[in-house]
Design an enzyme around this catalytic site. Sequence first.
Site, mmCIF file in Angstrom:
data_model
loop_
_atom_site.group_PDB
_atom_site.id
_atom_site.type_symbol
_atom_site.label_atom_id
_atom_site.label_comp_id
_atom_site.label_asym_id
_atom_site.label_seq_id
_atom_site.Cartn_x
_atom_site.Cartn_y
_atom_site.Cartn_z
ATOM 1 C CG HIS A 269 -43.873 34.035 -38.290
ATOM 2 N ND1 HIS A 269 -44.161 35.375 -38.293
ATOM 3 C CD2 HIS A 269 -44.064 33.602 -39.548
ATOM 4 C CE1 HIS A 269 -44.526 35.731 -39.509
ATOM 5 N NE2 HIS A 269 -44.480 34.689 -40.302
ATOM 6 C CG ASP A 299 -41.926 33.654 -46.322
ATOM 7 O OD1 ASP A 299 -42.061 34.847 -46.032
ATOM 8 O OD2 ASP A 299 -41.771 32.765 -45.472
ATOM 9 C CE1 TYR A 529 -41.219 40.856 -37.146
ATOM 10 C CE2 TYR A 529 -43.280 40.378 -36.017
ATOM 11 C CZ TYR A 529 -42.473 40.281 -37.146
ATOM 12 O OH TYR A 529 -42.916 39.600 -38.240
#
Lengths: 989, 279
Positions: A269, A299, A529
């Site tokens: 992130h 993850d 994104y």
Amino acid sequence: MAFDKAQFSIILFGLEKIMKYAARKYPSFAARLKEKNFIAQIKLRDNSQGRYFIFKDGKVRSKNGIYPSPDITMTFQSAALAAKLMKPWRSQLDVISAMKNFQLGLEGPDELTIWFSETLNLLFTAGLKYGTDMGGGIKRYTSNTNGGPVFVYVKNNKIIRITPIEFDETDAKPWTIKARGKSFTPPRRTTIAPHALAWKSMVYSPDRLLYPMKRVDFDPDGNRNCHNRGISSYERISWDEATDIVAREIRRVKREYGPGAILNGSGSHHTWGHLGYWLSARLRFFNTIGFTPVVHNPDSWEGWYWGAMHHWGQSMHLGGSETYSTVEDCLKNCEMVVFWSSDPESTNGVYGAFEGTVRRQWLKELGVKMVHIDPFYNHTAALLGGKWIAPRPATGNALALAIAYVWITEGLYDKEYVAKRTLGFEKWRDYILGKEDGVPKTPEWQEKEAGVPAKDVRALAREWGTRKTYLAAGGIIGFGSACRCATGNEWARSMVCLMAMQGLGKPGINMGCAQQGAPVDTRFYFPGYAEGGLSGDLQGTALAVNMYQRMPQLPTVNTVYQRVPRLRIPEAILEGKCEGYPTDSATIEGQFLKFDYPAPGHSPVRMYYKYGGSHFGTMAETNRYAKAYRSENLEFVVNQSIWFEGEAKFADVLLPACTSFERWDISEFANCGGYVQHSFTQCNHRVAIMQHKCIDPLGESKSDFQIFLEISKKLGVAAPFSEGMTELDWCKRLFNATDLPNFISWKKFLKKGYFVIPAPKEELRDPVSFRWFAEGRPKDTPEVSPLPADYTEKFGMGLQTQSGKLEFECSSLKRFDPDDPERPLISKYIPAWEGHHTKELYQKYPLQLISPHPRYSFHTMGDGKDSMVNDVKDHRILIDGYYYWIIRINTKDAEARGIKENDLVKVFNDRGAVICAAQVTERVPPGTVHSYESSAVYDPVDEPGYSPDRGGCINLLTPSRMMIKKSHSMAANSCLVQIELWDGEEVTK
Amino acid sequence: MKKWNLIIDVEKCEDCNDCFLSCKDEHVDNDWPGYSVSQPRHGHRWMNIMRKERGQYPLIDVAYRPTPCMHCDSAPCIKAARGNAVYKRNDGIVIIDPIKAKGQQQVVKACPYGAVWWNEEKDIPQKCTFCAHLLDEGWTKPRCVQACPTGALRAIYAEDSEMERIIKAEDLEVLHPEYKTRPRVYYKNLYLYEKCFIAGSVAFEKDGAIECAQGATVSLFKDSNKIAETTTDTFGDFKFDKLDENSGNYTLEIVYQGHKKKALDVELKTSLNAGTIHL
């Protein structure tokens, strides 16, 4: 022909006049012209026509003709093309096509060509107004974060306030859901996560990197002292020196070792924004230079991806569920929600702030029953109430099998659905009844494993089997700490199988907890994104789906086929070899394709270009990473980071990046796209955001885009990197790629900073996920998943599995490895390889540690760096002037160890030790301890990699063993530890 | 004359800390001349969120009580301050004048709620200003209320008579009425923090297996008087809430179809999980 030449001639003549006009009108443009003295030639390729522009001391003039030795030359194939491309209303596709086909050329030093292109583009943007004047010298800008969009109040180039966005009367009206005689309408505003409210303190953090730095004992031409990484201090250097070192090292390792020698990875992130994101500018740069990428394990999904996917496909969701219109269905039809390893009030879904909270409050208002299955009495349970069931960590599948046992033996499942829509149930049924291994998976059997009273399991199973129930397995579409443990695969698999037994997709029976699936407009196009922004990357991002056509750009291709699995970076560096399995969303079988490092014919990595510094807090057994950084095998480490924290302290050269508040970008609230398709349905309102450059970058920090551009200039690849455009130019290109221009002009959007995308009228809301499947119709939810080739019978009919049915027994696993004891064909209870059955270890380390995603910080955002989040009582505790990470321990376990509230304790096992502050609580059962992962601070008391960490990196303790061998997965929630009071003296080696 | 009031619903607070953090965002590094000077980066909690865990595993709950300045109508801090350094505005908000209050540490000690904080560096007492500087600019709520995602915080600008009506209608109370300071901050569901419970689970044996006793009648006796009655839920669980801490001995009596009545004595100190009661 003659007409084209005349047009070109006029445009060239006009260009000088326009530049002069702009310089008179806009001081910023006049200042720009003072930056360079040089001559730029614009001409046709055959030299039949041209004009050259002389930039000198802030003035520009031009002359007709061809200059013999210009500093830079812009060449067009024909006058017609030149006329077409030099118009302000030109099509970007035409420009890109001309570039790709060598019809448009730009020659000269990158420094000048980029300056010239940007200057021409500035003619369109100079003088644009943005932000709202609030009086008293205060301007209100807009920005976006991982925790929601914000208003940013700025005075004298300083941020004074950051707030959530309250809509004005001109913004779109919200939706209303009518359910059970009531009407529910969300408030007209955005919510915000705590870490987003702390941004001002992170922008003005004392840990900000404000200047390029070099480790004092690193000499690229002499002794590199690699072993001193993490120990030595730093000295300030200039940007020119820093980018010189980096560019020289890039060239050197390529020259000395060949393809693959450069390793790059980022945290999961980054600061929010579609252009500056790690899946955008970063990929464009690294594809341009060629690199060995760090590939991410899924993850947050783990068990869903490596396990659940084989039962129902859903590869585009990495094995998780989809959620269309489930909010309305849940409010109208559901009688009970089972939250299983699901704490959306802590994790905010993902990026979703508290948008789902009000919807869960409505469920409570309607009297919908709630059950919370979690070893930790989590914050969703605390807010909503209901029954708390706390299985021992990593035994959730025993509980799931026992629930199925009750359903089977008492006939409490949807037999018709199982017969028509599923395959292989009999095999699972027989296993559960004990016909396969002689062990019936009764609630009593479960009690010995998971510790949940058998009576509670029967009560839950009967309630669930007779009521329309939503299963929230994880906080959003999957996820949940239970999917990140040694038994995570089998747990996630059973979650899908349980829902198959209850009729997944029928009214009131589905996955989720009103966190995602609000009735917003999914058909309005604005990218997430993961759609790659300006990356040009058609393989590593979802750019090809929409953005490559909608925002034409030069494609980029990484020519290095070598990869390093993120969880094996230390082994790749220290041992020089490792293997991994890919995270592939296209198809179920993608995950089977094992890859080796080093790849055939590739160089092992010698240079590590790291983006941020989060791995100590977020990966597994992370002392390994500290050891790897200090290896001579890594000849050069550069870290591009906003703050001096975590891995950044192990770099040879530090490149200071600015925050998203100090640069331009554009994005949408909670829209990541990709694996969480239509993730914005978490929000009560879709909000598109212009991320204003609110303040100038602090110190000498620069945007990631700008840093890459500076290095690109030294490597001669600046033109393909930026296409000669500034970040603001790219924002406009992205704006034009969305559906926004149908509703609001660029000028207005730029000024106001946000746009609320109208909700569709009731008749246009999306169908409910899996309703089509339950009813045997073609898929009617708005996503191309699975891909057409993955349907067996007919496009749209059935799931992605070989049979098209929900498979209790997985055909994909049958094809891949039917005898894998770690991943059998049906979901089974396989005791954790680190847990109460591992007797010797369990005796030594009798506490089972779980470390879910954190509540107040996000990844490492919000934590450390003297952020205000540190003052949150339940985040860190200030003891003797130091902010310690918290470990939660049951009253009885604490008493037995003489531990009181706020005592400093050492949490340890064979992998390391972390110093924490104890919170003594009844929120965990005896034998279980709870802490969050993702500390941003790694602060070893002595030698890095070998000594206890005061910073709170709990992942120092978690196992690096893969969940199952044939995967690239972490099992952080299968972790045995011991805890004792810390005397503050001891240092272990 | 309309005045400001704050209503805090303890049931809706989930400790997200958006109130605490927005308060710091507004007041750290920002001087608001005439209202306040900047709050220290660390240490102060103008909105102080208190945590209360009740019960024992697995029957527990957790409540959070956000605690700001109570903006009392009879404020001890005003009385303790010299030279009108602390004053009440016509709209009910209590303000500490950052200039006049210099050196007046007694203002901190005067507050029975612990809501006034000492700024060592600036030598002044400081506290929640209800974001008066924003309200005076036309804001309709302070930062904490704006940031609250759950509706746990509500700012009410109303005549006192209207507020009286709301207090009755919503069953609001003030924190520590015995201090007699007449706070303008009201709480809803305060019992979740201030009171305690007796909870337990009822089970019985059927065909050799233990089962949850759903629908059992559980009565609570105090000094032989029945003070409450409830029915067990799906899991056989029951809970008697709003009891006083350290309130002595109680008797639980359980009646369930086909089973003998069962009684159990408990002593209540703090919230209690009586465990599983087998019939």
